[in-house]
Enzyme design. Structure first.
Site, PDB file in Angstrom:
ATOM      1  N   ARG A 102       4.494   2.886  -4.533  1.00  0.00           N
ATOM      2  CA  ARG A 102       4.058   4.248  -4.274  1.00  0.00           C
ATOM      3  C   ARG A 102       5.107   4.940  -3.414  1.00  0.00           C
ATOM      4  NH1 ARG A 102       4.772   3.817   0.487  1.00  0.00           N
ATOM      5  NH2 ARG A 102       3.960   5.895   0.752  1.00  0.00           N
ATOM      6  N   GLY A 103       4.926   6.259  -3.273  1.00  0.00           N
ATOM      7  CA  GLY A 103       5.955   7.080  -2.663  1.00  0.00           C
ATOM      8  C   GLY A 103       6.776   7.694  -3.785  1.00  0.00           C
TER       9      GLY A 103
ATOM     10  N   ARG B 260       0.429   8.679 -12.779  1.00  0.00           N
ATOM     11  CA  ARG B 260       0.054   9.518 -11.637  1.00  0.00           C
ATOM     12  C   ARG B 260       0.607  10.921 -11.876  1.00  0.00           C
ATOM     13  NH1 ARG B 260       0.579   7.232  -5.748  1.00  0.00           N
ATOM     14  NH2 ARG B 260      -1.176   8.676  -5.516  1.00  0.00           N
TER      15      ARG B 260
ATOM     16  N   ASP C 211       5.494  14.875  -2.061  1.00  0.00           N
ATOM     17  CA  ASP C 211       5.443  14.346  -3.418  1.00  0.00           C
ATOM     18  C   ASP C 211       5.796  15.386  -4.468  1.00  0.00           C
ATOM     19  OD1 ASP C 211       4.035  11.397  -3.663  1.00  0.00           O
ATOM     20  OD2 ASP C 211       3.522  12.433  -1.813  1.00  0.00           O
TER      21      ASP C 211
ATOM     22  N   ASN D 146       1.545  16.702  -0.343  1.00  0.00           N
ATOM     23  CA  ASN D 146       1.775  15.386   0.250  1.00  0.00           C
ATOM     24  C   ASN D 146       0.423  14.703   0.415  1.00  0.00           C
ATOM     25  OD1 ASN D 146       3.713  13.466   1.351  1.00  0.00           O
ATOM     26  ND2 ASN D 146       2.779  13.856   3.338  1.00  0.00           N
ATOM     27  N   LYS D 147       0.433  13.503   0.949  1.00  0.00           N
ATOM     28  CA  LYS D 147      -0.789  12.722   1.068  1.00  0.00           C
ATOM     29  C   LYS D 147      -1.903  13.517   1.738  1.00  0.00           C
ATOM     30  CE  LYS D 147      -1.167   9.491  -0.342  1.00  0.00           C
ATOM     31  NZ  LYS D 147      -1.705   9.191  -1.683  1.00  0.00           N
TER      32      LYS D 147
END
EC number: 5.3.1.23
Length: 352
Positions: A49-50, A92, A239, A249-250
């Site tokens: 991830r990332g 994703r 992201d 982003n998260k």
């Protein structure tokens, strides 16, 4: 463990290996990727991830998923590769590096002249280039980011934008690593980052391993550490950034940005140019991934910690409006508002 030893995606001895981040910090285990299904599940289930690391994994994954093709000609091989790329890209939706890396690989294949064997080697070579470019990009972001920070600063970060999320160094954690090499003595506060705990499991883990002074806090403690005067800057990754500077982003990042503005703390978003989506006009146009609600109620508990059957809402990302971002740090320089204008200038300068 030094930062250089943390490699989330690697290709050695003809094998593609990913560090299974879903097992951290309890177990450090590399998984071999051999099929498109392996790659899809690894990305979907957050084993890798990332945004940058996902791009690297997708590039190598496209190669390993097609290297045993029996196609005799490029006319036969190209559709096979495209079918695999179209499958992996669905893993994703929010992280733009996934589609960016696969599109880059396909563009190279579409213009390649030679036999199928040479085309396969070209795909491997292009994946290597994507990995090396990301490593260099992160180092440059670290250098630019470090110019915004001073020794002894208290720094808050959310989620994980470290070396685990990239080819090496990380995006927003890169200046922390470079500063540590120069004895800057940063005091890092890491949000736990509910519900998947990337801050607790990953950021706190890799910073601790690298000898960085890090304090883990719950997400709802960000305000009090700011009020206490312990935070001098906030650094986060991204992201997908829209053309106007809105950054996805998260989940929880936008709340940190709003708090930082209230307390007069600079909020820096680290964004590789590959993560800037100029075709997406604003943050409202970014598709936000929704995940299984069990991640909230059951995933980290021996027994469910919510009433049976309760409704859940579990977006994986949120969008921080550009007005809350003090500066955008890229590998090609620092960008400030007005973002719609200056991000476009950055693109034009990069193309030249």
């Amino acid at each position: 463990m030094k930062v250089s030893e943390v490699v989330p995606v690697k290709f050695v001895g003809g094998k593609m290996l990913i560090l299974d981040q879903s097992k951290l910090p309890g177990e450090e285990k590399y998984l071999e990727m051999e099929t498109k299904e392996d790659i899809y599940v690894a990305i979907k289930k957050l084993k890798v991830r990332g945004a940058p690391a996902i791009g690297v994994a997708a590039a190598y994954g496209l190669y390993v998923s097609t290297r045993h093709s029996h196609a005799k000609t490029l006319k036969e091989f190209r559709p096979e590769v495209k079918e695999v790329a179209d499958y992996i890209v669905k893993a994703r939706p929010t992280a733009v590096n996934l589609s960016w890396a696969l599109s880059r690989m396909m563009d190279r294949l579409d213009t390649f002249n030679g036999d199928v064997s040479d085309a396969k080697q070209m795909l491997l070579s292009e994946a290597d280039k994507i990995r090396v470019e990301d490593e260099n990009s992160c180092h440059k972001m670290g250098e630019y980011g470090l110019t915004l920070l001073k020794p002894g600063m208290g720094i808050l970060t959310h989620c994980n934008a470290g070396t685990l999320a990239t080819a090496k160094y990380g995006t927003s954690l890169a200046p922390i690593y470079l500063g540590t090499e120069k004895n800057y003595d940063f005091k890092v506060f890491a949000d736990e980052t509910r519900p998947l705990l990337q801050g607790a499991r990953l950021t706190a883990w890799e910073l601790t391993k690298a000898g960085v002074d890090v304090t883990l806090i719950c997400d709802n403690m960000a305000s009090i550490v700011m009020k206490n005067g312990w935070i001098d800057a906030v650094v986060v990754g991204c992201d997908r950034m829209a053309a106007n500077g809105d950054g996805a982003n998260k989940i929880g990042t936008s709340a940190v940005a709003i708090l930082a503005k209230e307390y007069g703390i600079p909020f820096y978003m680290f964004v590789p140019t590959s993560t800037i989506d100029y075709d997406t006009k604003t943050g409202d146009d970014i598709q936000i991934e929704l995940r299984d609600g069990k991640e909230i109620s059951e995933m980290w508990y021996k027994q469910p910690m919510a009433p049976q059957g309760v409704k859940t809402y579990n977006p994986s990302f949120d969008v921080t409006p550009a007005r809350y971002i003090t500066a955008v740090i890229t590998e090609n320089g620092i960008v400030r508002a007005p973002y719609e204008e200056n991000l476009l200038k950055l693109k034009e300068r990069t193309v030249k």
